[in-house]
Design a protein around this motif. Structure first.
Motif, mmCIF file in Angstrom:
data_model
loop_
_atom_site.group_PDB
_atom_site.id
_atom_site.type_symbol
_atom_site.label_atom_id
_atom_site.label_comp_id
_atom_site.label_asym_id
_atom_site.label_seq_id
_atom_site.Cartn_x
_atom_site.Cartn_y
_atom_site.Cartn_z
ATOM 1 N N GLY A 1 54.200 80.046 59.746
ATOM 2 C CA GLY A 1 53.796 80.472 61.080
ATOM 3 C C GLY A 1 54.215 79.594 62.229
ATOM 4 N N PHE A 2 54.311 78.282 62.027
ATOM 5 C CA PHE A 2 54.571 77.391 63.153
ATOM 6 C C PHE A 2 55.634 76.357 62.814
ATOM 7 N N LYS A 3 56.451 76.033 63.834
ATOM 8 C CA LYS A 3 57.493 75.014 63.699
ATOM 9 C C LYS A 3 56.884 73.622 63.726
ATOM 10 N N ILE A 4 57.591 72.704 63.107
ATOM 11 C CA ILE A 4 57.238 71.289 63.194
ATOM 12 C C ILE A 4 58.159 70.679 64.250
ATOM 13 N N GLU A 5 57.562 70.121 65.303
ATOM 14 C CA GLU A 5 58.328 69.580 66.422
ATOM 15 C C GLU A 5 59.315 68.512 65.962
ATOM 16 N N SER A 6 60.501 68.563 66.511
ATOM 17 C CA SER A 6 61.611 67.620 66.320
ATOM 18 C C SER A 6 62.226 67.654 64.921
ATOM 19 N N TRP A 7 61.727 68.482 64.020
ATOM 20 C CA TRP A 7 62.363 68.667 62.722
ATOM 21 C C TRP A 7 63.227 69.916 62.794
ATOM 22 N N GLN A 8 64.363 69.883 62.114
ATOM 23 C CA GLN A 8 65.242 71.046 62.045
ATOM 24 C C GLN A 8 65.031 71.753 60.711
ATOM 25 N N PRO A 9 64.636 73.019 60.754
ATOM 26 C CA PRO A 9 64.429 73.722 59.477
ATOM 27 C C PRO A 9 65.765 73.949 58.766
ATOM 28 N N THR A 10 65.718 73.892 57.438
ATOM 29 C CA THR A 10 66.903 74.222 56.651
ATOM 30 C C THR A 10 67.009 75.735 56.485
ATOM 31 N N LYS A 11 65.862 76.412 56.584
ATOM 32 C CA LYS A 11 65.817 77.881 56.512
ATOM 33 C C LYS A 11 64.648 78.364 57.354
ATOM 34 N N VAL A 12 64.804 79.553 57.906
ATOM 35 C CA VAL A 12 63.705 80.233 58.588
ATOM 36 C C VAL A 12 63.704 81.667 58.060
ATOM 37 N N HIS A 13 62.567 82.087 57.544
ATOM 38 C CA HIS A 13 62.441 83.450 57.021
ATOM 39 C C HIS A 13 61.588 84.255 57.993
ATOM 40 N N GLU A 14 62.230 85.230 58.611
ATOM 41 C CA GLU A 14 61.519 86.055 59.589
ATOM 42 C C GLU A 14 61.655 87.523 59.206
ATOM 43 N N GLU A 15 60.578 88.239 59.402
ATOM 44 C CA GLU A 15 60.558 89.688 59.228
ATOM 45 C C GLU A 15 59.759 90.271 60.380
ATOM 46 N N ILE A 16 60.065 91.494 60.731
ATOM 47 C CA ILE A 16 59.357 92.162 61.823
ATOM 48 C C ILE A 16 57.871 92.238 61.490
ATOM 49 N N ASN A 17 57.040 91.933 62.475
ATOM 50 C CA ASN A 17 55.577 91.976 62.368
ATOM 51 C C ASN A 17 54.992 91.015 61.331
ATOM 52 N N LYS A 18 55.717 89.953 61.025
ATOM 53 C CA LYS A 18 55.211 88.937 60.094
ATOM 54 C C LYS A 18 55.432 87.564 60.709
ATOM 55 N N LEU A 19 54.589 86.628 60.321
ATOM 56 C CA LEU A 19 54.774 85.256 60.778
ATOM 57 C C LEU A 19 56.019 84.658 60.122
ATOM 58 N N PRO A 20 56.761 83.832 60.859
ATOM 59 C CA PRO A 20 57.923 83.189 60.247
ATOM 60 C C PRO A 20 57.503 82.125 59.243
#
Length: 140
Positions: A111-130
């Protein structure tokens, strides 16, 4: 808590082996720890501070620790999962994880990003939390 349908989404990209050690910080009712233990057969540990939720967890598969996550030793974890609000995630939890300095440890943030860290992957779908996947930055 994580939507039960999102457990399947989590499982599609989370490639854990029986030798992995999975920790959930603030495990609530234990559904993620239980899912990981049943799906991957690896050691799964949940940490929960709420006594009522901790008692519920004891009926699930996995290992559970009653206590404050900031006081727990996470050194054996190869994967850490958290669903935390940004203020807590980016202050307490981020600092705790950065102190580990264990190369290759995965961190999953629902659901939420970690500040100043770069994700290796982001999984997003419509109407769902990343779902954000990170490797703990190693500081010298």
């Amino acid at each position: 808590p994580i939507d039960k349908k999102d457990l399947e989404r989590l499982g599609k990209f989370l490639k854990l082996k029986k030798t992995d050690i999975f920790y959930e910080l603030g495990c609530g009712d234990g559904r993620v720890v239980d899912y990981v233990a049943r799906t991957f057969g690896c050691k799964s540990v949940g940490i929960e501070l709420n006594p009522f939720l901790y008692i519920l967890c004891l009926f699930e598969k996995g290992n559970y620790i009653f206590g404050d996550l900031s006081e727990q030793n996470l050194s054996e974890a190869t994967c850490v999962y958290v669903f935390g609000l940004p203020r807590v995630l980016n202050k307490r939890i981020k600092k705790k994880l950065e102190k580990r300095k264990k190369k290759g440890t995965l961190v999953i943030s629902y659901g939420f990003k970690i500040e100043s860290w770069q994700p290796t992957k982001v999984h997003e779908e419509i109407n769902k939390l990343p779902i954000f996947v990170y490797k703990i930055p190693i500081k010298s």
